[in-house]
Design an enzyme around this catalytic site. Sequence first.
Site, PDB file in Angstrom:
ATOM      1  N   GLY A   1      -6.169 -16.088  -1.142  1.00  8.49           N
ATOM      2  CA  GLY A   1      -7.012 -17.157  -1.667  1.00  8.49           C
ATOM      3  C   GLY A   1      -6.598 -18.538  -1.226  1.00  8.49           C
ATOM      4  N   ASP A   2      -5.730 -18.635  -0.206  1.00 10.13           N
ATOM      5  CA  ASP A   2      -5.202 -19.946   0.179  1.00 10.13           C
ATOM      6  C   ASP A   2      -5.448 -20.272   1.652  1.00 10.13           C
ATOM      7  OD1 ASP A   2      -3.947 -22.253  -0.907  1.00 10.13           O
ATOM      8  OD2 ASP A   2      -2.112 -21.771   0.182  1.00 10.13           O
ATOM      9  N   ALA A   3      -6.461 -19.691   2.263  1.00 10.10           N
ATOM     10  CA  ALA A   3      -6.763 -19.974   3.672  1.00 10.10           C
ATOM     11  C   ALA A   3      -7.642 -21.221   3.770  1.00 10.10           C
ATOM     12  CB  ALA A   3      -7.448 -18.781   4.322  1.00 10.10           C
TER      13      ALA A   3
ATOM     14  N   TYR B   1      -9.356 -28.337   0.264  1.00 12.64           N
ATOM     15  CA  TYR B   1     -10.293 -27.409  -0.372  1.00 12.64           C
ATOM     16  C   TYR B   1     -11.605 -28.152  -0.646  1.00 12.64           C
ATOM     17  CZ  TYR B   1      -5.968 -24.885  -1.627  1.00 12.64           C
ATOM     18  OH  TYR B   1      -4.761 -24.240  -1.611  1.00 12.64           O
TER      19      TYR B   1
END
Length: 419
Positions: free
Chosen positions: A302-304, A264
């Site tokens: 929300g985790d790509a 991230y």
Amino acid sequence: MSTVQSLEVRLGDLRVGYLTHYPDEKTVFVVSDDFLDLGSSRPILTLSMARPGDEAQTRTLLRDERHKSASVKAPPFFSNLLPEGGLRSRIARRLKVHEDREFLLLAALGYDLPGAVVLVPADTPDHLRLKRGLPLSSAAEELAELKFSLGGMQMKFSMLRQGKRYTLNTGGSLGNYIVKPPFGDFEALPQVEAATMETARAVGIDVPEVALLSPQQIDGLPDMSGYRQGEPFYAIWRFDRPEGGRRHVEDFAQVFNLRPTQKYGRVNYDMIALTLLRYAGGLPDLKEMTRRLVLNVLLGNGDAHIKNWSLLYDDPKRPRLAPAYDLVSTVAYTTHDTSIALNMAGVKRFDMIGLDTFAALFTRIGLHDQVCEDLLDEVRSTARRVLDAWQAHFAAAGVPVHLTRKVEAHILASKLHQA
């Protein structure tokens, strides 16, 4: 470890070089001269060490020693081949080593890593050897089961599908499915992931076959009691394992030479899009990425992050965007999940992403007016298809109503709902 040990790095059957571990806990990757000498016919190991169509720059990157060594852990490309989270801890415990000692993990798992990279114990070439230390037994001999590696934090297993049954891969054959158990505090997570993936398929996104399994279909897991009872397991076909073979893949953490802990924040979607445009499948890949971004925004994934985007090397000298995986409506489980995983044209909040955000993304990567407009049409049509399809697939997968309602509330707040 008190001796120098090496693993031969192969891409399929082709030797690429050596990964060597030294007594001071330094691990170094060195490309072999014969791989370098292949010239323009050389397959790509990783875009972090290659520039398609530019042999001079590729040779420079392959010879560059920066980013090819690490202390305790492996260099980033190899570190990203290893699992994270619970599976990594389980394997480290069986090896009786600290989970940060990645060379030992790679030695144990080198036969069944993601994609076509294979690591084989080898004699250390003279030019790589340091004359110190004593021999040490191979860690690979100490691992009797779970001889496979998969990236990601969630517990998952590589399994061999035979008919309707799935058997834990314990070495000797390559698993052809990834199976994820229901676990932890996340109610119906297999159903939500299956529903999200089937919605993706319905709107034209390239996804592998997925299925929900009963525990009775699964053989070989050491302890079934640790998983949520009464819920199915999630299975997805391994697109890197066609008919028992290997297809070379790499995720975008490997492309950008970053560690899994940097998945991230260090890279944005603009950078992924530009890479696809310049070095991968070009506009068709960009159109596919656009569809996935629309789905992620509308369904609240929300985790790509960068490890959930990969390249596939069916053409060994020019990759394309790999099929989608790990698509989950994460908003079903959180009350504070307000943003996508990475910045897109400087925006992260779900409720701020609209057609203007996509237009800004396309402009930032240098696309001209007509191409931008064509891609914006893809945004609009994908959004309509998602809105038409998602509820039927969530119902078919058995997603509980209260989770479906959370996804619905998210969709209604999205600017793309009116696109």
